[in-house]
Design a protein around this motif. Structure first.
Motif, PDB file in Angstrom:
ATOM      1  N   LYS A  64      12.992   4.136  -8.218  1.00 45.44           N
ATOM      2  CA  LYS A  64      12.257   4.475  -8.695  1.00 45.44           C
ATOM      3  C   LYS A  64      11.051   5.099  -6.806  1.00 45.44           C
ATOM      4  O   LYS A  64      10.393   6.329  -6.777  1.00 45.44           O
ATOM      5  CB  LYS A  64      11.702   4.809  -9.414  1.00 45.44           C
ATOM      6  N   LEU A  65      11.418   4.272  -6.310  1.00 46.19           N
ATOM      7  CA  LEU A  65      10.824   4.082  -4.851  1.00 46.19           C
ATOM      8  C   LEU A  65      11.571   4.769  -3.634  1.00 46.19           C
ATOM      9  O   LEU A  65      12.767   4.511  -3.305  1.00 46.19           O
ATOM     10  CB  LEU A  65       9.547   2.442  -4.411  1.00 46.19           C
ATOM     11  N   LYS A  91      12.646   3.752   7.374  1.00 40.64           N
ATOM     12  CA  LYS A  91      13.833   2.415   7.836  1.00 40.64           C
ATOM     13  C   LYS A  91      12.946   0.897   8.235  1.00 40.64           C
ATOM     14  O   LYS A  91      11.556   0.530   8.997  1.00 40.64           O
ATOM     15  CB  LYS A  91      14.688   2.422   8.822  1.00 40.64           C
ATOM     16  N   PRO A  92      13.383  -0.140   7.459  1.00 45.40           N
ATOM     17  CA  PRO A  92      13.321  -1.179   7.788  1.00 45.40           C
ATOM     18  C   PRO A  92      13.699  -1.345   9.683  1.00 45.40           C
ATOM     19  O   PRO A  92      14.355  -1.469   9.622  1.00 45.40           O
ATOM     20  CB  PRO A  92      13.700  -2.734   6.659  1.00 45.40           C
ATOM     21  N   PRO A  93      12.465  -2.760   9.917  1.00 42.56           N
ATOM     22  CA  PRO A  93      12.884  -3.212  11.645  1.00 42.56           C
ATOM     23  C   PRO A  93      14.201  -3.488  11.506  1.00 42.56           C
ATOM     24  O   PRO A  93      14.468  -4.821  10.988  1.00 42.56           O
ATOM     25  CB  PRO A  93      11.701  -3.681  12.277  1.00 42.56           C
ATOM     26  N   GLU A  94      14.644  -3.354  13.010  1.00 38.20           N
ATOM     27  CA  GLU A  94      16.162  -4.353  13.425  1.00 38.20           C
ATOM     28  C   GLU A  94      15.698  -5.699  13.093  1.00 38.20           C
ATOM     29  O   GLU A  94      14.905  -6.181  13.876  1.00 38.20           O
ATOM     30  CB  GLU A  94      16.818  -4.107  14.505  1.00 38.20           C
ATOM     31  N   ILE A 112       6.149 -13.979   4.643  1.00 38.89           N
ATOM     32  CA  ILE A 112       5.969 -12.725   3.578  1.00 38.89           C
ATOM     33  C   ILE A 112       7.047 -13.327   1.953  1.00 38.89           C
ATOM     34  O   ILE A 112       6.235 -14.019   1.057  1.00 38.89           O
ATOM     35  CB  ILE A 112       5.864 -11.729   4.043  1.00 38.89           C
ATOM     36  N   VAL A 113       8.012 -13.884   2.718  1.00 36.90           N
ATOM     37  CA  VAL A 113       9.024 -13.740   1.042  1.00 36.90           C
ATOM     38  C   VAL A 113       8.125 -15.222   0.692  1.00 36.90           C
ATOM     39  O   VAL A 113       8.503 -15.330  -0.870  1.00 36.90           O
ATOM     40  CB  VAL A 113      10.616 -14.466   2.076  1.00 36.90           C
ATOM     41  N   ALA A 114       8.226 -16.563   1.495  1.00 36.13           N
ATOM     42  CA  ALA A 114       7.747 -17.932   1.168  1.00 36.13           C
ATOM     43  C   ALA A 114       6.582 -17.758   0.124  1.00 36.13           C
ATOM     44  O   ALA A 114       6.514 -18.102  -1.047  1.00 36.13           O
ATOM     45  CB  ALA A 114       7.773 -18.985   2.491  1.00 36.13           C
ATOM     46  N   SER A 115       5.672 -16.905   0.462  1.00 39.75           N
ATOM     47  CA  SER A 115       4.247 -16.465   0.787  1.00 39.75           C
ATOM     48  C   SER A 115       4.652 -16.051  -0.889  1.00 39.75           C
ATOM     49  O   SER A 115       3.323 -16.611  -1.811  1.00 39.75           O
ATOM     50  CB  SER A 115       3.811 -16.035   1.434  1.00 39.75           C
ATOM     51  N   PHE A 175      11.093  -5.112   0.823  1.00 40.98           N
ATOM     52  CA  PHE A 175      11.832  -5.642   1.017  1.00 40.98           C
ATOM     53  C   PHE A 175      12.423  -7.604   0.745  1.00 40.98           C
ATOM     54  O   PHE A 175      13.475  -8.474   0.622  1.00 40.98           O
ATOM     55  CB  PHE A 175      12.593  -6.070   3.111  1.00 40.98           C
ATOM     56  N   ALA A 176      10.785  -8.047   0.915  1.00 42.52           N
ATOM     57  CA  ALA A 176      10.755  -9.439   0.223  1.00 42.52           C
ATOM     58  C   ALA A 176      11.392  -9.851  -1.311  1.00 42.52           C
ATOM     59  O   ALA A 176      11.706  -9.873  -1.644  1.00 42.52           O
ATOM     60  CB  ALA A 176       9.071 -10.137   0.897  1.00 42.52           C
ATOM     61  N   LEU A 177       9.885  -9.148  -2.143  1.00 44.26           N
ATOM     62  CA  LEU A 177      10.643  -8.685  -3.700  1.00 44.26           C
ATOM     63  C   LEU A 177      11.948  -8.498  -3.575  1.00 44.26           C
ATOM     64  O   LEU A 177      12.662  -9.239  -4.294  1.00 44.26           O
ATOM     65  CB  LEU A 177       9.514  -7.780  -3.659  1.00 44.26           C
ATOM     66  N   LYS A 178      12.378  -7.553  -2.951  1.00 36.32           N
ATOM     67  CA  LYS A 178      14.277  -6.809  -3.652  1.00 36.32           C
ATOM     68  C   LYS A 178      15.098  -9.009  -2.986  1.00 36.32           C
ATOM     69  O   LYS A 178      15.463  -9.099  -3.452  1.00 36.32           O
ATOM     70  CB  LYS A 178      14.637  -5.685  -2.514  1.00 36.32           C
ATOM     71  N   GLU A 179      14.053  -9.264  -1.833  1.00 38.54           N
ATOM     72  CA  GLU A 179      15.393 -10.512  -1.339  1.00 38.54           C
ATOM     73  C   GLU A 179      15.076 -11.364  -2.590  1.00 38.54           C
ATOM     74  O   GLU A 179      16.116 -12.518  -2.369  1.00 38.54           O
ATOM     75  CB  GLU A 179      14.828 -11.130   0.208  1.00 38.54           C
TER      76      GLU A 179
END
Length: 95
Positions: free
Chosen positions: A19-20, A25-28, A39-42, A74-78
Protein backbone atom coordinates in the motif's frame (compact mmCIF):
# COMPACT_ATOMS: atom_id res chain seq x y z
CA UNK A 1 3.62 31.83 23.78
CA UNK A 2 2.05 30.02 20.85
CA UNK A 3 2.18 26.28 20.65
CA UNK A 4 3.59 24.84 17.42
CA UNK A 5 1.64 22.09 15.74
CA UNK A 6 3.06 18.84 14.50
CA UNK A 7 3.14 18.13 10.80
CA UNK A 8 2.08 14.52 11.36
CA UNK A 9 -0.14 12.39 13.57
CA UNK A 10 2.16 11.30 16.45
CA UNK A 11 0.94 7.71 16.75
CA UNK A 12 2.27 5.50 13.92
CA UNK A 13 -0.11 3.32 11.94
CA UNK A 14 0.81 -0.04 10.43
CA UNK A 15 0.83 -0.10 6.63
CA UNK A 16 1.53 -3.04 4.30
CA UNK A 17 4.36 -2.41 1.82
CA UNK A 18 1.91 -3.16 -0.98
CA UNK A 19 0.00 0.00 0.00
CA UNK A 20 3.09 2.26 -0.18
CA UNK A 21 3.99 4.21 -3.29
CA UNK A 22 7.62 5.41 -3.13
CA UNK A 23 8.10 8.98 -4.34
CA UNK A 24 11.53 8.12 -5.76
CA UNK A 25 13.50 5.13 -7.02
CA UNK A 26 16.27 3.53 -4.96
CA UNK A 27 19.76 4.75 -5.87
CA UNK A 28 21.88 2.52 -8.12
CA UNK A 29 23.78 -0.05 -6.08
CA UNK A 30 21.87 0.71 -2.86
CA UNK A 31 21.85 -2.91 -1.66
CA UNK A 32 25.64 -3.06 -1.98
CA UNK A 33 26.37 0.23 -0.20
CA UNK A 34 27.94 0.39 3.23
CA UNK A 35 25.23 2.78 4.47
CA UNK A 36 22.44 0.40 3.44
CA UNK A 37 24.15 -2.57 5.10
CA UNK A 38 24.53 -0.54 8.32
CA UNK A 39 20.83 0.37 8.28
CA UNK A 40 19.84 -3.27 7.70
CA UNK A 41 22.11 -4.40 10.56
CA UNK A 42 20.74 -1.70 12.89
CA UNK A 43 17.10 -2.54 12.19
CA UNK A 44 17.87 -6.25 12.56
CA UNK A 45 19.59 -5.67 15.93
CA UNK A 46 17.30 -3.12 17.60
CA UNK A 47 14.28 -2.63 15.35
CA UNK A 48 12.96 0.40 13.54
CA UNK A 49 13.46 3.56 15.62
CA UNK A 50 12.09 6.21 13.27
CA UNK A 51 8.78 5.37 11.54
CA UNK A 52 8.32 6.19 7.87
CA UNK A 53 6.33 9.29 6.90
CA UNK A 54 3.42 8.83 4.51
CA UNK A 55 0.64 10.89 2.98
CA UNK A 56 -3.05 10.15 3.48
CA UNK A 57 -4.27 7.23 1.37
CA UNK A 58 -5.61 8.01 -2.08
CA UNK A 59 -9.38 7.49 -2.04
CA UNK A 60 -9.43 5.68 -5.38
CA UNK A 61 -6.46 3.33 -4.90
CA UNK A 62 -5.93 3.16 -1.14
CA UNK A 63 -2.22 3.80 -1.76
CA UNK A 64 -0.12 6.01 0.55
CA UNK A 65 2.63 8.13 -0.98
CA UNK A 66 5.88 7.47 0.88
CA UNK A 67 7.34 10.87 1.79
CA UNK A 68 10.30 9.91 4.00
CA UNK A 69 12.06 6.67 4.84
CA UNK A 70 12.73 5.09 1.45
CA UNK A 71 16.01 3.45 2.47
CA UNK A 72 14.46 2.17 5.72
CA UNK A 73 11.60 0.67 3.70
CA UNK A 74 14.03 -1.14 1.38
CA UNK A 75 16.01 -2.36 4.43
CA UNK A 76 12.86 -3.71 6.08
CA UNK A 77 11.92 -5.51 2.86
CA UNK A 78 15.43 -7.00 2.75
CA UNK A 79 14.83 -8.33 6.28
CA UNK A 80 11.55 -9.96 5.23
CA UNK A 81 9.06 -7.53 6.78
CA UNK A 82 5.73 -7.12 4.98
CA UNK A 83 4.45 -4.04 6.81
CA UNK A 84 5.84 -1.06 8.71
CA UNK A 85 4.92 1.58 11.26
CA UNK A 86 4.40 4.95 9.60
CA UNK A 87 3.41 8.46 10.63
CA UNK A 88 0.62 10.04 8.64
CA UNK A 89 1.45 13.57 7.46
CA UNK A 90 -1.15 16.22 8.15
CA UNK A 91 -1.77 18.39 5.08
CA UNK A 92 -0.61 22.00 5.53
CA UNK A 93 -4.14 23.32 5.09
CA UNK A 94 -5.38 21.18 8.01
CA UNK A 95 -2.88 22.50 10.58
Amino acid sequence: MTQSRLGFIPEPITVAFGKLLPSRKPPEGLALSRKFKQIVASIDAIGLIEPLTIAKADKATGMHLLLDGHIRMFALKELGFSSVGARLKIPSCAR
